[in-house]
Design a protein around this motif. Sequence first.
Motif, short mmCIF file in Angstrom:
data_model
loop_
_atom_site.label_atom_id
_atom_site.label_comp_id
_atom_site.label_asym_id
_atom_site.label_seq_id
_atom_site.Cartn_x
_atom_site.Cartn_y
_atom_site.Cartn_z
N ASP A 141 6.30 31.21 -0.30
CA ASP A 141 7.71 31.55 -0.15
C ASP A 141 8.05 31.94 1.28
O ASP A 141 9.14 31.71 1.76
CB ASP A 141 8.10 32.71 -1.09
CG ASP A 141 8.04 32.30 -2.55
OD1 ASP A 141 7.98 31.08 -2.84
OD2 ASP A 141 8.05 33.20 -3.41
N GLU A 142 7.08 32.57 1.96
CA GLU A 142 7.28 33.05 3.32
C GLU A 142 6.09 32.65 4.21
O GLU A 142 5.33 33.48 4.65
CB GLU A 142 7.38 34.57 3.33
CG GLU A 142 8.41 35.14 2.38
CD GLU A 142 8.23 36.65 2.21
OE1 GLU A 142 7.98 37.33 3.22
OE2 GLU A 142 8.35 37.11 1.08
N PRO A 143 5.92 31.33 4.49
CA PRO A 143 4.74 30.90 5.25
C PRO A 143 4.62 31.54 6.63
O PRO A 143 3.53 31.75 7.13
CB PRO A 143 4.88 29.39 5.35
CG PRO A 143 6.21 29.04 4.82
CD PRO A 143 6.77 30.22 4.09
N LYS A 144 5.73 31.91 7.23
CA LYS A 144 5.69 32.54 8.55
C LYS A 144 5.09 33.95 8.50
O LYS A 144 4.60 34.46 9.49
CB LYS A 144 7.09 32.61 9.17
CG LYS A 144 7.74 31.26 9.37
CD LYS A 144 7.45 30.75 10.75
CE LYS A 144 8.27 29.50 10.99
NZ LYS A 144 7.54 28.43 11.55
N ALA A 145 5.14 34.58 7.32
CA ALA A 145 4.61 35.94 7.16
C ALA A 145 3.15 35.94 6.71
O ALA A 145 2.65 36.94 6.23
CB ALA A 145 5.48 36.70 6.16
N PHE A 146 2.48 34.81 6.90
CA PHE A 146 1.11 34.63 6.43
C PHE A 146 0.19 35.77 6.85
O PHE A 146 -0.52 36.33 6.03
CB PHE A 146 0.56 33.29 6.94
CG PHE A 146 -0.86 33.03 6.56
CD1 PHE A 146 -1.20 32.67 5.27
CD2 PHE A 146 -1.87 33.15 7.50
CE1 PHE A 146 -2.51 32.42 4.92
CE2 PHE A 146 -3.20 32.91 7.16
CZ PHE A 146 -3.52 32.53 5.87
N LEU A 147 0.19 36.12 8.13
CA LEU A 147 -0.73 37.15 8.61
C LEU A 147 -0.48 38.51 7.97
O LEU A 147 -1.42 39.20 7.58
CB LEU A 147 -0.66 37.28 10.13
CG LEU A 147 -1.29 36.14 10.92
CD1 LEU A 147 -1.10 36.36 12.41
CD2 LEU A 147 -2.76 36.00 10.58
N SER A 148 0.77 38.89 7.82
CA SER A 148 1.05 40.19 7.20
C SER A 148 0.69 40.17 5.71
O SER A 148 0.21 41.17 5.17
CB SER A 148 2.51 40.60 7.40
OG SER A 148 3.38 39.70 6.77
N ASN A 200 0.90 26.95 9.03
CA ASN A 200 2.29 26.63 9.41
C ASN A 200 2.43 25.16 9.78
O ASN A 200 3.40 24.51 9.40
CB ASN A 200 2.75 27.53 10.55
CG ASN A 200 3.04 28.95 10.08
OD1 ASN A 200 3.33 29.18 8.92
ND2 ASN A 200 2.93 29.90 10.99
N ILE A 201 1.46 24.62 10.52
CA ILE A 201 1.50 23.20 10.90
C ILE A 201 1.43 22.33 9.64
O ILE A 201 2.20 21.39 9.48
CB ILE A 201 0.35 22.86 11.87
CG1 ILE A 201 0.61 23.53 13.23
CG2 ILE A 201 0.19 21.35 12.03
CD1 ILE A 201 -0.60 23.51 14.17
N LEU A 202 0.51 22.66 8.74
CA LEU A 202 0.37 21.91 7.50
C LEU A 202 1.65 21.95 6.69
O LEU A 202 2.16 20.92 6.25
CB LEU A 202 -0.79 22.47 6.67
CG LEU A 202 -0.94 21.90 5.26
CD1 LEU A 202 -1.31 20.43 5.31
CD2 LEU A 202 -1.94 22.70 4.46
N PHE A 203 2.22 23.15 6.52
CA PHE A 203 3.43 23.29 5.72
C PHE A 203 4.61 22.54 6.37
O PHE A 203 5.39 21.91 5.66
CB PHE A 203 3.77 24.76 5.51
CG PHE A 203 3.01 25.40 4.38
CD1 PHE A 203 1.73 24.99 4.04
CD2 PHE A 203 3.58 26.40 3.63
CE1 PHE A 203 1.03 25.57 3.00
CE2 PHE A 203 2.89 26.99 2.57
CZ PHE A 203 1.62 26.57 2.27
N GLN A 204 4.73 22.63 7.67
CA GLN A 204 5.82 21.91 8.35
C GLN A 204 5.68 20.40 8.14
O GLN A 204 6.66 19.72 7.86
CB GLN A 204 5.84 22.25 9.84
CG GLN A 204 6.33 23.64 10.14
CD GLN A 204 6.11 24.03 11.60
OE1 GLN A 204 5.56 23.29 12.39
NE2 GLN A 204 6.55 25.24 11.94
N SER A 205 4.44 19.92 8.25
CA SER A 205 4.19 18.49 8.05
C SER A 205 4.51 18.07 6.62
O SER A 205 5.14 17.03 6.40
CB SER A 205 2.73 18.19 8.39
OG SER A 205 2.40 16.89 8.06
N LEU A 206 4.09 18.87 5.66
CA LEU A 206 4.34 18.55 4.26
C LEU A 206 5.83 18.64 3.92
O LEU A 206 6.35 17.82 3.16
CB LEU A 206 3.53 19.46 3.34
CG LEU A 206 2.02 19.23 3.38
CD1 LEU A 206 1.29 20.32 2.61
CD2 LEU A 206 1.66 17.86 2.85
N GLN A 207 6.51 19.61 4.50
CA GLN A 207 7.95 19.73 4.27
C GLN A 207 8.68 18.52 4.86
O GLN A 207 9.63 18.00 4.26
CB GLN A 207 8.48 21.04 4.86
CG GLN A 207 8.06 22.25 4.05
CD GLN A 207 8.33 23.56 4.76
OE1 GLN A 207 8.48 23.62 5.98
NE2 GLN A 207 8.36 24.64 3.98
#
Length: 187
Positions: free
Chosen positions: A75-82, A170-177
Amino acid sequence: MDRRIIKTKASIKQAMLVCLASHYFSEITIEAICKEAQCSRSTFYAHYDNKEEVIDAISKEIIEQIRPYMKQTFDEPKAFLSIITSLTNQIYQPRKDVIKFLMDPEFRDFGLEAHLLILFEEQFLQRFSHIKGKAILAEIYAACVLCNIKSIIENRSTKEDQEAIGALKNILFQSLQEQEKNQVRKS
């Protein structure tokens, strides 16, 4: 569920973990679990068919604790690290010894690792249901996430490792999106 049943099941699961601390799973007998849990064999069999079911029950409890975090990473791929930091601090580190036991190769087909792979694949497939090659991508994704968890549990993971994994995700998700958008446009 009756409190006595909950207490008995918890006692049996705890007894299994105590036994795992000093014996290989294959060496643990129902008798040893019962002795540690201070229950009879009939009580054990009233709740579990075999010792594999006890491992399965413990694994499922951990999966239910992890599930909301995994959903957040999609839901929040950018917040992966947190999210990974929270997951590590709230689940992995406090239950580190239990998770290490349950990640033993002896449990690969029915323990925590099997449940984690299913969870990760399900989450991936739910999010990227229209992607071509989604089944193999889900397997690869699940294997990568499992590798990350193992490195955290084994204290091999650094902040830099987590940042690199986050960037790759993030790269994977952007590519898949992007692939999803292209497939929708073609339809």
